[in-house]
Design a protein around this motif. Sequence first.
Motif, PDB file in Angstrom:
ATOM      1  N   MET A  34      34.764 -21.829   9.640  1.00 21.47           N
ATOM      2  CA  MET A  34      35.466 -20.666   9.457  1.00 21.47           C
ATOM      3  C   MET A  34      34.730 -19.607  10.702  1.00 21.47           C
ATOM      4  O   MET A  34      33.174 -19.346  11.202  1.00 21.47           O
ATOM      5  N   ASP A  35      35.819 -18.827  12.051  1.00 23.85           N
ATOM      6  CA  ASP A  35      35.257 -18.258  12.832  1.00 23.85           C
ATOM      7  C   ASP A  35      35.559 -16.287  11.907  1.00 23.85           C
ATOM      8  O   ASP A  35      36.350 -15.746  12.135  1.00 23.85           O
ATOM      9  N   PHE A  36      34.319 -16.828  11.018  1.00 24.52           N
ATOM     10  CA  PHE A  36      34.318 -15.729   9.918  1.00 24.52           C
ATOM     11  C   PHE A  36      34.244 -13.820  10.887  1.00 24.52           C
ATOM     12  O   PHE A  36      35.128 -13.528  10.496  1.00 24.52           O
ATOM     13  N   HIS A  37      33.302 -14.386  11.521  1.00 22.46           N
ATOM     14  CA  HIS A  37      33.828 -12.587  12.491  1.00 22.46           C
ATOM     15  C   HIS A  37      35.059 -12.065  13.155  1.00 22.46           C
ATOM     16  O   HIS A  37      35.319 -11.208  12.656  1.00 22.46           O
ATOM     17  N   ARG A  43      39.559 -25.633   2.146  1.00 22.20           N
ATOM     18  CA  ARG A  43      40.751 -25.921   3.702  1.00 22.20           C
ATOM     19  C   ARG A  43      41.254 -24.690   3.128  1.00 22.20           C
ATOM     20  O   ARG A  43      42.037 -23.655   3.679  1.00 22.20           O
ATOM     21  N   LYS A  44      41.959 -24.867   1.677  1.00 27.23           N
ATOM     22  CA  LYS A  44      43.058 -23.577   1.300  1.00 27.23           C
ATOM     23  C   LYS A  44      42.264 -22.257   1.032  1.00 27.23           C
ATOM     24  O   LYS A  44      42.874 -21.039   1.535  1.00 27.23           O
ATOM     25  N   LYS A  45      40.948 -22.475   1.349  1.00 31.19           N
ATOM     26  CA  LYS A  45      40.352 -20.754   1.875  1.00 31.19           C
ATOM     27  C   LYS A  45      40.390 -20.184   2.852  1.00 31.19           C
ATOM     28  O   LYS A  45      39.261 -19.493   3.775  1.00 31.19           O
ATOM     29  N   GLY A  46      40.489 -20.604   4.226  1.00 30.24           N
ATOM     30  CA  GLY A  46      40.928 -20.758   5.612  1.00 30.24           C
ATOM     31  C   GLY A  46      39.848 -21.320   5.937  1.00 30.24           C
ATOM     32  O   GLY A  46      39.171 -21.403   7.613  1.00 30.24           O
ATOM     33  N   PHE A  47      39.074 -22.069   5.808  1.00 31.52           N
ATOM     34  CA  PHE A  47      38.104 -23.690   6.816  1.00 31.52           C
ATOM     35  C   PHE A  47      38.949 -24.281   7.598  1.00 31.52           C
ATOM     36  O   PHE A  47      40.092 -24.553   6.259  1.00 31.52           O
ATOM     37  N   THR A  48      38.012 -24.775   8.175  1.00 34.92           N
ATOM     38  CA  THR A  48      39.190 -25.745   9.348  1.00 34.92           C
ATOM     39  C   THR A  48      37.926 -27.123   8.992  1.00 34.92           C
ATOM     40  O   THR A  48      36.730 -26.421   9.558  1.00 34.92           O
ATOM     41  N   LEU A  49      38.383 -28.595   9.271  1.00 31.02           N
ATOM     42  CA  LEU A  49      37.828 -29.184   9.292  1.00 31.02           C
ATOM     43  C   LEU A  49      36.716 -29.459  10.332  1.00 31.02           C
ATOM     44  O   LEU A  49      37.362 -29.490  11.817  1.00 31.02           O
ATOM     45  N   ALA A  50      35.851 -29.646  10.819  1.00 32.67           N
ATOM     46  CA  ALA A  50      35.129 -30.274  12.071  1.00 32.67           C
ATOM     47  C   ALA A  50      35.124 -31.405  12.423  1.00 32.67           C
ATOM     48  O   ALA A  50      34.313 -31.602  13.789  1.00 32.67           O
ATOM     49  N   GLN A  51      35.198 -31.778  11.803  1.00 33.21           N
ATOM     50  CA  GLN A  51      34.781 -33.891  12.387  1.00 33.21           C
ATOM     51  C   GLN A  51      36.014 -34.582  11.445  1.00 33.21           C
ATOM     52  O   GLN A  51      35.906 -34.830  10.482  1.00 33.21           O
ATOM     53  N   MET A  52      36.454 -34.723  12.956  1.00 33.50           N
ATOM     54  CA  MET A  52      38.155 -36.106  12.260  1.00 33.50           C
ATOM     55  C   MET A  52      37.291 -37.309  11.487  1.00 33.50           C
ATOM     56  O   MET A  52      38.258 -37.753  10.087  1.00 33.50           O
ATOM     57  N   ARG A  53      36.319 -37.670  11.810  1.00 32.62           N
ATOM     58  CA  ARG A  53      35.492 -39.166  11.882  1.00 32.62           C
ATOM     59  C   ARG A  53      34.261 -38.883  10.754  1.00 32.62           C
ATOM     60  O   ARG A  53      33.375 -38.994  11.776  1.00 32.62           O
ATOM     61  N   PRO A  54      34.023 -37.925   9.333  1.00 33.30           N
ATOM     62  CA  PRO A  54      32.507 -37.812   9.637  1.00 33.30           C
ATOM     63  C   PRO A  54      32.120 -38.242   8.957  1.00 33.30           C
ATOM     64  O   PRO A  54      32.216 -39.722   8.628  1.00 33.30           O
ATOM     65  N   SER A  69      25.286 -10.149   8.577  1.00 35.49           N
ATOM     66  CA  SER A  69      25.560  -9.987   9.988  1.00 35.49           C
ATOM     67  C   SER A  69      25.019  -8.809  11.089  1.00 35.49           C
ATOM     68  O   SER A  69      25.567  -8.373  11.708  1.00 35.49           O
ATOM     69  N   GLN A  70      24.559  -7.974   9.850  1.00 33.21           N
ATOM     70  CA  GLN A  70      24.700  -6.586  10.586  1.00 33.21           C
ATOM     71  C   GLN A  70      23.195  -7.041  10.737  1.00 33.21           C
ATOM     72  O   GLN A  70      22.623  -5.526  11.563  1.00 33.21           O
ATOM     73  N   PHE A  71      22.447  -7.800  10.470  1.00 33.11           N
ATOM     74  CA  PHE A  71      21.129  -7.622  11.197  1.00 33.11           C
ATOM     75  C   PHE A  71      20.648  -8.457  12.050  1.00 33.11           C
ATOM     76  O   PHE A  71      19.820  -9.089  12.954  1.00 33.11           O
ATOM     77  N   THR A  72      21.246  -9.783  12.360  1.00 35.92           N
ATOM     78  CA  THR A  72      21.519 -11.477  13.141  1.00 35.92           C
ATOM     79  C   THR A  72      22.431 -11.462  12.890  1.00 35.92           C
ATOM     80  O   THR A  72      23.537 -11.636  12.506  1.00 35.92           O
ATOM     81  N   GLY A  73      22.373 -12.163  13.901  1.00 33.34           N
ATOM     82  CA  GLY A  73      23.861 -12.886  14.466  1.00 33.34           C
ATOM     83  C   GLY A  73      24.376 -13.790  13.656  1.00 33.34           C
ATOM     84  O   GLY A  73      23.364 -14.991  13.542  1.00 33.34           O
ATOM     85  N   CYS A  74      25.756 -14.100  13.006  1.00 31.36           N
ATOM     86  CA  CYS A  74      26.271 -14.841  12.245  1.00 31.36           C
ATOM     87  C   CYS A  74      26.731 -15.276  12.699  1.00 31.36           C
ATOM     88  O   CYS A  74      28.214 -14.330  11.383  1.00 31.36           O
ATOM     89  N   ARG A  75      27.803 -15.461  13.405  1.00 31.35           N
ATOM     90  CA  ARG A  75      29.348 -15.168  13.714  1.00 31.35           C
ATOM     91  C   ARG A  75      30.545 -16.496  12.626  1.00 31.35           C
ATOM     92  O   ARG A  75      31.273 -16.272  12.456  1.00 31.35           O
ATOM     93  N   ILE A  76      29.346 -17.401  12.000  1.00 33.82           N
ATOM     94  CA  ILE A  76      30.356 -18.742  12.117  1.00 33.82           C
ATOM     95  C   ILE A  76      29.896 -18.641  10.464  1.00 33.82           C
ATOM     96  O   ILE A  76      28.626 -18.957   9.753  1.00 33.82           O
ATOM     97  N   ILE A  77      30.906 -19.260   9.210  1.00 33.44           N
ATOM     98  CA  ILE A  77      29.608 -19.626   8.265  1.00 33.44           C
ATOM     99  C   ILE A  77      30.445 -21.320   7.963  1.00 33.44           C
ATOM    100  O   ILE A  77      31.632 -21.888   9.128  1.00 33.44           O
ATOM    101  N   THR A  78      29.798 -22.122   7.960  1.00 32.52           N
ATOM    102  CA  THR A  78      29.805 -23.802   7.797  1.00 32.52           C
ATOM    103  C   THR A  78      29.718 -24.259   6.693  1.00 32.52           C
ATOM    104  O   THR A  78      29.117 -23.220   5.460  1.00 32.52           O
ATOM    105  N   VAL A  79      30.397 -25.267   5.949  1.00 40.63           N
ATOM    106  CA  VAL A  79      29.773 -25.083   4.439  1.00 40.63           C
ATOM    107  C   VAL A  79      30.064 -27.018   4.871  1.00 40.63           C
ATOM    108  O   VAL A  79      30.562 -27.827   5.585  1.00 40.63           O
TER     109      VAL A  79
END
Lengths: 178, 50
Positions: free
Chosen positions: A164-167, A144-155, A123-133
């Motif tokens: 996760m808004d890591f930044h 979710r326990k590690k702090g991630f949030t569901l992106a879609q209610m119906r995958p 992140s010091q060299f390129t923009g990468c604000r979020i971590i997705t999985v």
Amino acid sequence: MSNLSYFDLFFKPLDASCDVSQFHSTEQELDDFLKEDALNNQLNRLSVTFLAYWNDNLVGYFTLINDSIVAEAVTESDREPSWAYRKYPAIKIARMARHRDFDNKGIGTLMLLRIFVITLHVSQFTGCRIITVDSKTGAVEWYRKKGFTLAQMRPRDDTVPLYMDFHRFVSQEDLHTL
Amino acid sequence: MAKPIEIGLVLEGDDARRFHKYMENPKITKEGRELIREAIKIAKKEKLYV
């Protein structure tokens, strides 16, 4: 045995000298990716895979790529003024798996910790604000326990996207570690 | 060949709205916050992050 510590593991980028033939997780698809596709992807820089070793045993792996989140279908009329960006750059955990014989040692958590360290560096060299999985269904609660949030209610797939808004969290925590 | 890696997450409708709301005021678990704190310490110690 109790959990391992971060420094008990050794992380190595996948290359042609690595023997991954004996790796077995609990997901056949994750094993197939490592054995059939990961190296070719690595050579073509389509993704980068890191192997995690403990006492010379291959205990896990994770694969990272650049990603983006696009928030579509929010019309101008229901768009809040503070919603400044519709697209965000991200780093994606495309694959992560632990060897099935090394359960209950915290290896998944240590791999995630390594991913956070890598993301901080990158992140010091390129923009990468979020971590997705893209999570397997059975691992959603773990993320979710590690702090991630569901992106879609119906995958729409057999994998479930989370973010996760890591930044933001790094900015908050960084103040405390100065 | 295993399933290809998908690049780019497109959120629509309520998922997009939820994402915008999240970005205004993101929430994280205690465990996630502790993990980030530890990552910062390690990255600084390894001189990967200043």
